[in-house]
Design a protein around this motif. Structure first.
Motif, mmCIF file in Angstrom:
data_model
loop_
_atom_site.group_PDB
_atom_site.id
_atom_site.type_symbol
_atom_site.label_atom_id
_atom_site.label_comp_id
_atom_site.label_asym_id
_atom_site.label_seq_id
_atom_site.Cartn_x
_atom_site.Cartn_y
_atom_site.Cartn_z
ATOM 1 N N ALA A 185 0.829 -1.210 0.000
ATOM 2 C CA ALA A 185 0.000 0.000 0.000
ATOM 3 C C ALA A 185 0.862 1.258 0.000
ATOM 4 O O ALA A 185 0.565 2.233 -0.712
ATOM 5 C CB ALA A 185 -0.925 -0.011 1.214
ATOM 6 N N GLU A 186 1.935 1.265 0.785
ATOM 7 C CA GLU A 186 2.831 2.432 0.847
ATOM 8 C C GLU A 186 3.520 2.671 -0.499
ATOM 9 O O GLU A 186 3.599 3.800 -0.980
ATOM 10 C CB GLU A 186 3.881 2.227 1.943
ATOM 11 C CG GLU A 186 3.322 2.277 3.359
ATOM 12 C CD GLU A 186 4.308 1.803 4.407
ATOM 13 O OE1 GLU A 186 3.961 1.845 5.600
ATOM 14 O OE2 GLU A 186 5.437 1.378 4.040
ATOM 15 N N ALA A 187 4.027 1.582 -1.095
ATOM 16 C CA ALA A 187 4.725 1.709 -2.382
ATOM 17 C C ALA A 187 3.757 2.115 -3.494
ATOM 18 O O ALA A 187 4.101 2.923 -4.367
ATOM 19 C CB ALA A 187 5.426 0.393 -2.731
ATOM 20 N N GLU A 188 2.564 1.586 -3.440
ATOM 21 C CA GLU A 188 1.539 1.933 -4.436
ATOM 22 C C GLU A 188 1.208 3.419 -4.370
ATOM 23 O O GLU A 188 1.083 4.105 -5.403
ATOM 24 C CB GLU A 188 0.279 1.101 -4.180
ATOM 25 C CG GLU A 188 -0.857 1.386 -5.153
ATOM 26 C CD GLU A 188 -2.160 0.735 -4.713
ATOM 27 O OE1 GLU A 188 -3.186 0.986 -5.378
ATOM 28 O OE2 GLU A 188 -2.177 -0.004 -3.704
ATOM 29 N N GLU A 189 1.099 3.945 -3.162
ATOM 30 C CA GLU A 189 0.805 5.371 -2.982
ATOM 31 C C GLU A 189 1.916 6.232 -3.589
ATOM 32 O O GLU A 189 1.648 7.243 -4.243
ATOM 33 C CB GLU A 189 0.645 5.683 -1.487
ATOM 34 C CG GLU A 189 0.165 7.089 -1.208
ATOM 35 C CD GLU A 189 -0.033 7.360 0.286
ATOM 36 O OE1 GLU A 189 -0.046 8.544 0.668
ATOM 37 O OE2 GLU A 189 -0.171 6.399 1.057
ATOM 38 N N LEU A 190 3.181 5.805 -3.393
ATOM 39 C CA LEU A 190 4.321 6.527 -3.980
ATOM 40 C C LEU A 190 4.252 6.506 -5.506
ATOM 41 O O LEU A 190 4.555 7.506 -6.157
ATOM 42 C CB LEU A 190 5.638 5.880 -3.536
ATOM 43 C CG LEU A 190 6.385 6.475 -2.352
ATOM 44 C CD1 LEU A 190 7.712 5.738 -2.163
ATOM 45 C CD2 LEU A 190 6.654 7.962 -2.551
ATOM 46 N N TYR A 191 3.899 5.360 -6.060
ATOM 47 C CA TYR A 191 3.816 5.217 -7.521
ATOM 48 C C TYR A 191 2.880 6.275 -8.091
ATOM 49 O O TYR A 191 3.215 6.956 -9.075
ATOM 50 C CB TYR A 191 3.328 3.813 -7.871
ATOM 51 C CG TYR A 191 3.229 3.533 -9.357
ATOM 52 C CD1 TYR A 191 4.294 2.950 -10.041
ATOM 53 C CD2 TYR A 191 2.077 3.851 -10.082
ATOM 54 C CE1 TYR A 191 4.201 2.689 -11.408
ATOM 55 C CE2 TYR A 191 1.985 3.595 -11.444
ATOM 56 C CZ TYR A 191 3.051 3.010 -12.098
ATOM 57 O OH TYR A 191 2.966 2.764 -13.452
ATOM 58 N N TYR A 192 1.732 6.435 -7.461
ATOM 59 C CA TYR A 192 0.743 7.401 -7.955
ATOM 60 C C TYR A 192 1.170 8.840 -7.671
ATOM 61 O O TYR A 192 1.085 9.711 -8.547
ATOM 62 C CB TYR A 192 -0.621 7.134 -7.316
ATOM 63 C CG TYR A 192 -1.331 5.938 -7.885
ATOM 64 C CD1 TYR A 192 -1.656 5.867 -9.248
ATOM 65 C CD2 TYR A 192 -1.695 4.860 -7.079
ATOM 66 C CE1 TYR A 192 -2.320 4.760 -9.769
ATOM 67 C CE2 TYR A 192 -2.366 3.753 -7.596
ATOM 68 C CZ TYR A 192 -2.669 3.716 -8.942
ATOM 69 O OH TYR A 192 -3.331 2.625 -9.458
ATOM 70 N N SER A 193 1.653 9.090 -6.450
ATOM 71 C CA SER A 193 1.969 10.477 -6.064
ATOM 72 C C SER A 193 3.147 11.039 -6.848
ATOM 73 O O SER A 193 3.229 12.249 -7.079
ATOM 74 C CB SER A 193 2.257 10.560 -4.555
ATOM 75 O OG SER A 193 3.428 9.829 -4.218
ATOM 76 N N GLU A 194 4.066 10.159 -7.283
ATOM 77 C CA GLU A 194 5.249 10.612 -8.023
ATOM 78 C C GLU A 194 5.083 10.484 -9.537
ATOM 79 O O GLU A 194 6.015 10.777 -10.286
ATOM 80 C CB GLU A 194 6.485 9.820 -7.566
ATOM 81 C CG GLU A 194 6.831 9.989 -6.095
ATOM 82 C CD GLU A 194 7.129 11.429 -5.722
ATOM 83 O OE1 GLU A 194 7.758 12.139 -6.539
ATOM 84 O OE2 GLU A 194 6.734 11.855 -4.615
ATOM 85 N N GLY A 195 3.935 10.035 -9.979
ATOM 86 C CA GLY A 195 3.679 9.934 -11.418
ATOM 87 C C GLY A 195 4.542 8.918 -12.126
ATOM 88 O O GLY A 195 4.993 9.134 -13.259
#
Length: 406
Positions: free
Chosen positions: A93-103
């Motif tokens: 979940a944490e890594a997925e959030e980074l994927y989206y937030s950093e484009g």
């Protein structure tokens, strides 16, 4: 195991084996150096990448060469380095959030099996954002294309760079489960021996024996093909020829390169032919007690092979010849026993014991249930066992008290 369940398992496994030629198996394209990764990203028009690794890998500076290659090619990247030994749903979940937030547009799993499994699970969540990981467990439940996934193994053992599996632990219940589907196979595998040179001896040993377990379980199972048998035999030969050298001389590039090849071959073998009860029991121990997967496999392997008995002697004899511990004319039973003894000797040389101190007797029925649920009916094992029969392995691995030895 009761007769009805045995029949069900064998029918399921036979049907799955018959379907093998029709299923979309593929091997990742091999990249020989981290320096070539930017070229792949440019070719695929990926302008931003998420690197998933763990704190230990990053603190050793192993990602530095990849970071420099990306910087030199002006490719932005973000690093998630909180992956734990048995990656959890929280990590994903944490890594997925980074994927989206950093484009980000691509994912690089950099590390051992944990980092690569975490990367696969993140890819699965991005492909199916409205479905939980728990709903994807089992087989063929992803069936959607992932973002570009590149695997960089830093250990020669997990074979995760070749497989369609991601093993994830529920952060709340500690239940460990596998997600198996073809889109999870990485598009590229970077087999760069330089990233394995600083691997400590004990981890070199346990991950090497993890690869050995993959090859052995794939070979002795009932769903082999000529290709998977060749891959398994090649892996066993390379491991017996190179693991001791990699263990005693970690800077030996040739040994490290050959161990990466062995891990890759073993991964290709078990991706199609599956594993067995060693893995099922090891996964339950990893989920409940966080026992490193390679270590659990190494401890368990000879115990499970002995429990299978004479059913697998012929296949073990062939492995013994490939490993160089028996001759072609050695009697089958003698050769099989030589192979099991060679594994025990290997464990002793590497300081790998025969127990898992964390095991609590009251946990055993639950752990055996998890192992049974994972393995049956999917794994085409040579001898079928139910949860009650699998309990024996947990008792074998418990530390013996003075009272037990009386």
């Amino acid at each position: 195991m009761n007769q009805f369940k045995k029949i069900y398992c064998r029918v399921f496994q036979t049907a799955f084996k018959a379907a093998l030629p029709l299923l979309p198996y593929r091997n990742p394209e091999i990249i020989g150096s981290l320096k070539s990764v930017p070229d792949v990203l440019k070719k695929k028009k990926c302008e931003n990448v998420l690197i998933i690794t763990d704190a230990g890998i990053r603190s050793l500076g192993l990602t530095a060469r990849l970071e420099k290659a990306l910087q030199d090619n002006e490719i932005p990247y973000t690093i998630y380095d909180k992956t734990v030994a048995n990656p959890t749903t929280a990590n994903v979940a944490e890594a997925e959030e980074l994927y989206y937030s950093e484009g980000c547009q691509a994912i690089i799993g950099f590390g051992g099996g944990s980092s690569m499994d975490c990367a696969k699970a993140v890819g699965a969540r991005i492909a199916k954002p409205h479905q939980s990981l728990a709903k994807m467990k089992g087989i063929l439940k992803v069936h959607k294309k992932l973002p570009l996934l590149i695997a960089v193994p830093t250990t020669a053992g997990t074979g995760s760079e070749t497989t369609l599996a991601a093993v994830i632990t529920d952060a709340e219940t500690r239940h460990k489960y596998a997600i198996n589907d073809f889109p999870l196979i990485p598009r590229y595998a970077v087999l760069d021996p330089k990233v394995t040179l600083s691997l400590p001896p004990f981890i070199t040993a346990t991950t090497g024996m993890d690869a050995l377990t993959h090859a052995v379980e794939a070979y002795i199972g009932n769903s082999t093909t000529p290709g998977t048998r060749k891959n398994a035999l090649d892996a066993v030969r390379l491991i017996f020829e190179n693991l001791d050298t990699a263990y005693t001389d970690g800077t030996n590039k040739e040994a490290r390169k050959n161990m990466l090849r062995a891990s890759y071959f073993a991964g290709c073998a078990f991706t199609k032919s599956y594993v067995g009860y060693v893995h099922a029991v090891a996964h339950s121990l990893g989920g409940e007690y966080n026992v490193p997967h390679g270590l659990a496999n190494a401890i368990l392997l000879p115990f499970v092979l002995e429990a299978y008995g004479e059913t697998i002697y012929k296949k073990l004899a062939r492995l013994a010849v490939e490993a160089g511990v028996a001759e072609k004319d050695t009697p089958v039973e003698e050769a099989a026993q030589s192979f099991i003894q060679a594994i025990k000797d290997m464990k002793a040389r590497f300081g790998i014991g025969d127990t898992v101190p964390e095991i609590r007797e009251e946990d055993i029925p639950k752990l055996a249930h998890y192992a049974d649920k994972e393995a049956n009916p999917l794994y085409p094992v040579p001898v079928l066992m139910d949860a009650e029969e699998l309990e024996q392995f947990y008792y074998m691995l418990m530390e013996k008290t003075e009272e037990d030895s009386l």
